[in-house]
Enzyme design. Structure first.
Site, mmCIF file in Angstrom:
data_model
loop_
_atom_site.group_PDB
_atom_site.id
_atom_site.type_symbol
_atom_site.label_atom_id
_atom_site.label_comp_id
_atom_site.label_asym_id
_atom_site.label_seq_id
_atom_site.Cartn_x
_atom_site.Cartn_y
_atom_site.Cartn_z
ATOM 1 N N ILE A 198 6.483 -3.452 10.844
ATOM 2 C CA ILE A 198 5.900 -2.179 11.290
ATOM 3 C C ILE A 198 4.400 -2.191 11.017
ATOM 4 O O ILE A 198 3.755 -1.139 11.025
ATOM 5 C CB ILE A 198 6.542 -0.946 10.592
ATOM 6 N N ALA A 199 3.843 -3.401 10.779
ATOM 7 C CA ALA A 199 2.430 -3.483 10.386
ATOM 8 C C ALA A 199 1.538 -3.639 11.615
ATOM 9 O O ALA A 199 0.987 -2.648 12.128
ATOM 10 C CB ALA A 199 2.242 -4.632 9.411
ATOM 11 N N ARG A 200 1.354 -4.825 12.084
ATOM 12 C CA ARG A 200 0.542 -5.100 13.268
ATOM 13 C C ARG A 200 1.068 -6.346 13.947
ATOM 14 O O ARG A 200 1.533 -7.277 13.260
ATOM 15 C CB ARG A 200 -0.924 -5.373 12.876
ATOM 16 N N GLU A 260 0.314 -6.534 22.331
ATOM 17 C CA GLU A 260 1.017 -5.387 22.909
ATOM 18 C C GLU A 260 0.071 -4.590 23.827
ATOM 19 O O GLU A 260 -1.154 -4.610 23.612
ATOM 20 C CB GLU A 260 1.577 -4.487 21.784
ATOM 21 N N HIS A 283 5.766 0.514 19.208
ATOM 22 C CA HIS A 283 4.718 0.949 18.257
ATOM 23 C C HIS A 283 4.769 2.470 18.036
ATOM 24 O O HIS A 283 3.798 3.188 18.309
ATOM 25 C CB HIS A 283 3.334 0.516 18.762
ATOM 26 N N ILE A 284 5.918 2.924 17.514
ATOM 27 C CA ILE A 284 6.119 4.375 17.362
ATOM 28 C C ILE A 284 6.374 4.793 15.922
ATOM 29 O O ILE A 284 6.849 5.906 15.664
ATOM 30 C CB ILE A 284 7.293 4.880 18.250
ATOM 31 N N GLY A 308 0.844 -1.195 0.000
ATOM 32 C CA GLY A 308 0.000 0.000 0.000
ATOM 33 C C GLY A 308 0.874 1.238 0.000
ATOM 34 O O GLY A 308 2.035 1.188 -0.421
ATOM 35 N N ARG A 309 0.315 2.329 0.495
ATOM 36 C CA ARG A 309 1.049 3.601 0.450
ATOM 37 C C ARG A 309 2.365 3.541 1.213
ATOM 38 O O ARG A 309 3.391 4.037 0.745
ATOM 39 C CB ARG A 309 0.162 4.717 1.006
ATOM 40 N N ARG A 363 -1.841 -8.421 -2.154
ATOM 41 C CA ARG A 363 -3.077 -9.061 -2.639
ATOM 42 C C ARG A 363 -3.296 -8.730 -4.115
ATOM 43 O O ARG A 363 -3.669 -9.560 -4.911
ATOM 44 C CB ARG A 363 -4.278 -8.560 -1.838
HETATM 45 C C1 8YV Z 1 -1.078 4.500 15.596
HETATM 46 C C2 8YV Z 1 -0.820 2.863 13.681
HETATM 47 O O1 8YV Z 1 -0.241 5.284 16.354
HETATM 48 O O2 8YV Z 1 -1.892 4.306 12.161
HETATM 49 C C3 8YV Z 1 -1.747 3.158 12.552
HETATM 50 O O3 8YV Z 1 -2.363 2.208 12.033
HETATM 51 O O4 8YV Z 1 -0.506 1.763 13.930
HETATM 52 C C4 8YV Z 1 -0.231 3.967 14.485
HETATM 53 O O5 8YV Z 1 0.092 5.022 13.630
HETATM 54 C C5 8YV Z 1 -1.713 3.504 16.518
HETATM 55 O O6 8YV Z 1 -2.558 2.620 15.857
HETATM 56 C C6 8YV Z 1 -2.528 4.208 17.609
HETATM 57 O O7 8YV Z 1 -3.659 4.827 17.102
#
Ligand code: 8YV
Length: 337
Positions: A247-249, A278, A296-297, A165-166, A188
């Site tokens: 850096i996804a989830r 987390e 998660h920053i 994606g972006r 996908r």
């Molecule tokens: C957020 C993120 O800080 O935008 C997203 O999907 O994972 C982060 O930028 C986090 O989800 C809290 O809202």
């Protein structure tokens, strides 16, 4: 679906802000709404969130608040949840759409900042930055040696991106144009030929991506389909010299399998900004030298967090005041309103 409105005609909509946020954003919201906020930033239990959300037309949420059928059934006045995040796996979109509740997120405003961080994590991981800093701070740097903290090259290597994606495209551009990397990706759907050319990226199967990447960056959204998209079997296909960056989830990587692979040096290193469950982090990751960890920053710069908060607030105003949200996730709800 029609919404209960127990507020008198002309009354200002009521909005809940679930977490502490920039005071100026609260001020903006107060110009239009009756606002209940959480500047103390005390963690609300789910029961408390539910109780506070009752009677509110709008909610300003972050990734931590789960909005599902139970919440929607308990809050029939709710009309919009504005997530201050681009990801929205905390929303049950199907349930929200069925209940006629609009969902919005914050795309675009965090793309470049998050891609910067993805690249920083890749560099730190490949070049063993935090491990070597801990060594230095511990007073253990006694002499130079030929292989001290020798890492893996980034420039000229093969960058694999899962999820294009972006943000994935932002990482591809940085790798291809800034570091002369060969970029391969799996997604996908395939990018248009124009976008592939701009990102200098070639589409490959997931297996090929895992086998060929020197550095693999995960930027795909979390869903039941992407749960443990990287587990023991996928890691087994990777090169022993490869690095993995998430850096996804959390939940996209099987953290237990990754910790074991890192311990056995089946891949070189990992850089993780997101974790399963987390803020808890799998204990098997915490004592490993070959993993760079951050809380998660990836989107956390002052201007970007402000832009995200502003866009979430603007979505509440645009929808509740004018009926025209800026970045809706389920615009079908609008057609039915
Ligand atoms: C957020 C993120 O800080 O935008 C997203 O999907 O994972 C982060 O930028 C986090 O989800 C809290 O809202």
């Amino acid at each position: 679906m029609t919404h209960d409105t127990d507020s008198p005609p002309g009354a200002r909509p009521r909005v809940l802000v679930a977490r502490a946020i920039f005071p100026e954003i609260i001020e903006t919201l107060r110009k239009h709404f009756e606002v209940e906020d959480n500047q103390a930033d005390e963690a609300w239990s789910r029961e408390e969130l539910l109780a506070r959300l009752k009677g509110k037309q709008g909610a300003f949420t972050t990734g931590g608040e789960r909005i599902d059928a139970e919440v929607l059934a308990a809050c029939p006045q709710l009309r919009i949840c504005a997530n201050m995040a681009v990801g929205y796996n905390n929303f049950d979109i199907q349930a929200m759409t069925a209940a006629g509740v609009l969902a919005t997120n914050t795309p675009d405003v965090l793309t470049e900042t998050t891609a910067d961080f993805g690249f920083a994590l890749l560099m730190a991981t490949a070049r063993r930055l935090t491990e070597s800093e801990h060594f230095l701070r511990a007073g253990r740097w006694g002499k130079w040696s030929y292989d001290m903290f020798a890492g893996q090259d980034v420039h000229g290597s093969t960058l694999g991106i899962l999820g294009m994606g972006r943000i994935g495209q932002g990482i591809a551009r940085r790798g291809a144009h800034g570091f002369g990397m060969k970029v391969i990706y799996h997604n996908r759907s395939r990018l248009s030929p124009e976008l592939e050319a701009e990102c200098k990226a070639s589409y490959v199967s997931k297996d090929e991506l895992l086998r060929r990447a020197d550095h693999l960056v995960l930027v795909l959204p979390y869903s039941p389909q992407s749960h443990h998209a990287i587990g023991a079997a996928e890691i087994a296909l990777m090169k022993p010299t490869a690095t993995l960056v998430n850096i996804a989830r959390g939940g996209i990587v099987d953290d237990a399998a990754l910790a074991q692979a890192l311990r056995e040096k089946r891949i070189f290193a990992a850089g993780l900004d997101v974790f399963e469950g987390e803020p808890r982090v799998h204990p098997g990751l915490l004592d490993l030298p070959n993993v760079v960890l951050s809380p998660h920053i990836a989107s956390a710069t002052v201007p970007t967090r402000l832009a995200m908060a502003r866009l979430a607030a603007d979505n509440l105003v645009a929808f509740l005041v004018r009926g025209e949200p800026l970045t809706p996730i389920n615009p079908q709800v609008l057609a039915r309103a």
